[in-house]
Design a protein around this motif. Structure first.
Motif, short mmCIF file in Angstrom:
data_model
loop_
_atom_site.label_atom_id
_atom_site.label_comp_id
_atom_site.label_asym_id
_atom_site.label_seq_id
_atom_site.Cartn_x
_atom_site.Cartn_y
_atom_site.Cartn_z
N TYR A 88 0.83 -1.20 0.00
CA TYR A 88 0.00 0.00 0.00
C TYR A 88 0.87 1.25 0.00
N TYR A 89 1.89 1.27 0.87
CA TYR A 89 2.78 2.43 0.92
C TYR A 89 3.34 2.75 -0.45
N VAL A 90 3.89 1.72 -1.09
CA VAL A 90 4.56 1.92 -2.37
C VAL A 90 3.57 2.39 -3.44
N SER A 91 2.40 1.75 -3.51
CA SER A 91 1.39 2.14 -4.52
C SER A 91 0.88 3.55 -4.26
N TYR A 92 0.63 3.87 -3.00
CA TYR A 92 0.14 5.20 -2.66
C TYR A 92 1.16 6.28 -3.02
N LEU A 93 2.40 6.04 -2.67
CA LEU A 93 3.44 7.02 -2.97
C LEU A 93 3.64 7.18 -4.46
N HIS A 94 3.59 6.08 -5.18
CA HIS A 94 3.73 6.12 -6.64
C HIS A 94 2.63 6.99 -7.25
N ASN A 95 1.42 6.89 -6.70
CA ASN A 95 0.30 7.66 -7.21
C ASN A 95 0.37 9.12 -6.75
N ARG A 96 0.73 9.35 -5.49
CA ARG A 96 0.70 10.70 -4.92
C ARG A 96 1.79 11.59 -5.50
N TYR A 97 2.95 11.03 -5.74
CA TYR A 97 4.09 11.85 -6.16
C TYR A 97 4.40 11.75 -7.66
N GLY A 98 3.35 11.61 -8.43
CA GLY A 98 3.51 11.74 -9.88
C GLY A 98 4.37 10.67 -10.51
N ALA A 99 4.18 9.45 -10.10
CA ALA A 99 4.86 8.31 -10.71
C ALA A 99 6.38 8.34 -10.52
N LEU A 100 6.84 9.01 -9.44
CA LEU A 100 8.27 8.92 -9.12
C LEU A 100 8.60 7.47 -8.73
N PRO A 101 9.77 6.98 -9.11
CA PRO A 101 10.16 5.64 -8.66
C PRO A 101 10.17 5.59 -7.14
N VAL A 102 9.74 4.48 -6.57
CA VAL A 102 9.67 4.31 -5.13
C VAL A 102 10.51 3.10 -4.72
N LEU A 103 11.35 3.30 -3.73
CA LEU A 103 12.18 2.22 -3.21
C LEU A 103 11.88 2.06 -1.72
N LEU A 104 11.64 0.83 -1.29
CA LEU A 104 11.37 0.54 0.12
C LEU A 104 12.60 -0.10 0.74
N LEU A 105 13.15 0.55 1.78
CA LEU A 105 14.29 0.01 2.53
C LEU A 105 13.81 -0.38 3.92
N VAL A 106 14.07 -1.63 4.32
CA VAL A 106 13.69 -2.12 5.63
C VAL A 106 14.98 -2.37 6.43
N VAL A 107 15.07 -1.79 7.62
CA VAL A 107 16.25 -1.94 8.48
C VAL A 107 15.89 -2.84 9.66
N CYS A 108 16.69 -3.89 9.87
CA CYS A 108 16.41 -4.88 10.91
C CYS A 108 17.63 -5.07 11.81
N GLN A 109 17.38 -5.70 12.97
CA GLN A 109 18.47 -5.96 13.92
C GLN A 109 18.68 -7.44 14.21
N ASP A 110 17.90 -8.31 13.58
CA ASP A 110 18.14 -9.74 13.78
C ASP A 110 17.96 -10.47 12.46
N HIS A 111 18.63 -11.60 12.34
CA HIS A 111 18.68 -12.33 11.08
C HIS A 111 17.31 -12.85 10.65
N ALA A 112 16.53 -13.36 11.60
CA ALA A 112 15.23 -13.93 11.26
C ALA A 112 14.29 -12.88 10.67
N THR A 113 14.26 -11.70 11.29
CA THR A 113 13.40 -10.63 10.79
C THR A 113 13.88 -10.14 9.43
N ALA A 114 15.20 -10.03 9.26
CA ALA A 114 15.75 -9.59 7.98
C ALA A 114 15.40 -10.56 6.87
N GLN A 115 15.51 -11.85 7.15
CA GLN A 115 15.17 -12.86 6.14
C GLN A 115 13.70 -12.80 5.78
N TRP A 116 12.86 -12.62 6.78
CA TRP A 116 11.43 -12.50 6.54
C TRP A 116 11.11 -11.25 5.71
N ALA A 117 11.72 -10.12 6.06
CA ALA A 117 11.43 -8.86 5.39
C ALA A 117 11.88 -8.87 3.93
#
Length: 296
Positions: A88-117
């Motif tokens: 939803y975040y990515v689609s909404y931002l793509h629509n709101r900001y005039g089709a600017l490319p959108v990149l999602l960065l997820v920052v984690c502190q443990d291996h299991a969460t990072a693998q899941w993300a």
């Protein structure tokens, strides 16, 4: 100010937008370095009862490839709800900001969460996906372990993010010692936010106290909230110690004999209210039972 790893993992990019360029180099992603970065509103709520907010949102401008949007999410644990909110975040931002490319960065502190993300999120039918989201993930699995002072000093923002993402690393003590040493002789305006973000990133882990001790020894500034906390803790400890010493003097003056166990009970007590209670009783007590009765 909120003090938590969640805040530090995304707020560091607000303080140092150019850090994203160094992170992508570490991750092996070819993205042009930014020429500027603009902090954008994080509220992604529409006319709906559901409020949606991305942790940090930046507009990144580059010299040759044009601008793009960088949405940053700090993720402390697996959360199945993100499989719907992130697309939803990515689609909404793509629509709101005039089709600017959108990149999602997820920052984690443990291996299991990072693998899941890092797992792709697919919307649509199995035989024909309508949309697939591929988050870029930074965490302990791919952030560098920096234990060289010169390397840390060369890029303090990256060294800080690396320390935060390795908060649970068994060798976190050496990582933090390197970062604190790198802050020596660094101007206060630079060192303060680094020290603060690191403290936030460590949260309530045992390494947090180690970091506070290192900062107290290795740096000379004492104006940040963390330095104030260090001083407050020192004052509280001093008051507690003073109460314990006063209690021992009163008991001695009243001729009451203390066993080694009772003396240790007083000198190791960190509960100021309990010490005050014992002090009040000691003023009229004739035995240790009258002082320590019903104590916990």
């Amino acid at each position: 100010m909120v003090s938590s790893p969640h805040e530090a993992m995304h707020r560091i990019f607000q303080e140092y937008p150019g850090l994203f360029s160094r992170v992508t180099e570490v991750l092996g992603i070819d993205i042009p370095p930014p020429t500027s970065a603009t902090l954008l509103p994080t509220d992604l709520t529409e006319n709906s009862p559901v409020e949606r907010r991305v942790d940090t949102l930046l507009r990144i401008d580059t010299q040759h490839d044009g601008p793009f949007l960088l949405a940053i999410e700090a993720q402390g644990k697996k959360d199945p709800r993100k499989t719907t909110s992130w697309p939803y975040y990515v689609s909404y931002l793509h629509n709101r900001y005039g089709a600017l490319p959108v990149l999602l960065l997820v920052v984690c502190q443990d291996h299991a969460t990072a693998q899941w993300a890092a797992a792709p999120i697919t919307i649509g039918l199995p035989q024909w996906p309508t949309l697939t989201l591929n988050p870029l993930v930074a965490g302990p699995h791919n952030m560098p372990v920096i234990k060289n002072v010169a390397e840390a000093r060369k890029d303090l923002a990256l060294a800080t993010l690396a320390a935060i993402t390795h908060a649970d690393n068994p060798d976190v003590g050496a990582i933090l010692k390197t970062l604190s040493a790198a802050l020596r002789d660094v101007p206060e305006a630079i060192a303060e936010p680094i020290a603060e973000l690191t403290a936030q990133g460590l949260g309530n882990r045992p390494a947090a106290q180690q970091w506070r001790n290192l900062v107290a020894v290795d740096t000379s500034f004492y104006k940040s909230f963390m330095s104030e906390e260090i001083r407050d803790e020192g004052r509280a400890q001093g008051k507690t110690q003073g109460r314990a010493e006063g209690l021992l003097l009163i008991i001695e003056a009243r001729g009451i004999t203390l066993t080694d166990e009772m003396r240790a009970k007083i000198t190791t007590c960190t509960d100021s209210q309990l010490l005050d209670q014992w002090l009040q009783r000691a003023a009229t007590a004739t035995s240790t039972d009258e002082v320590f009765t019903d104590s916990h």
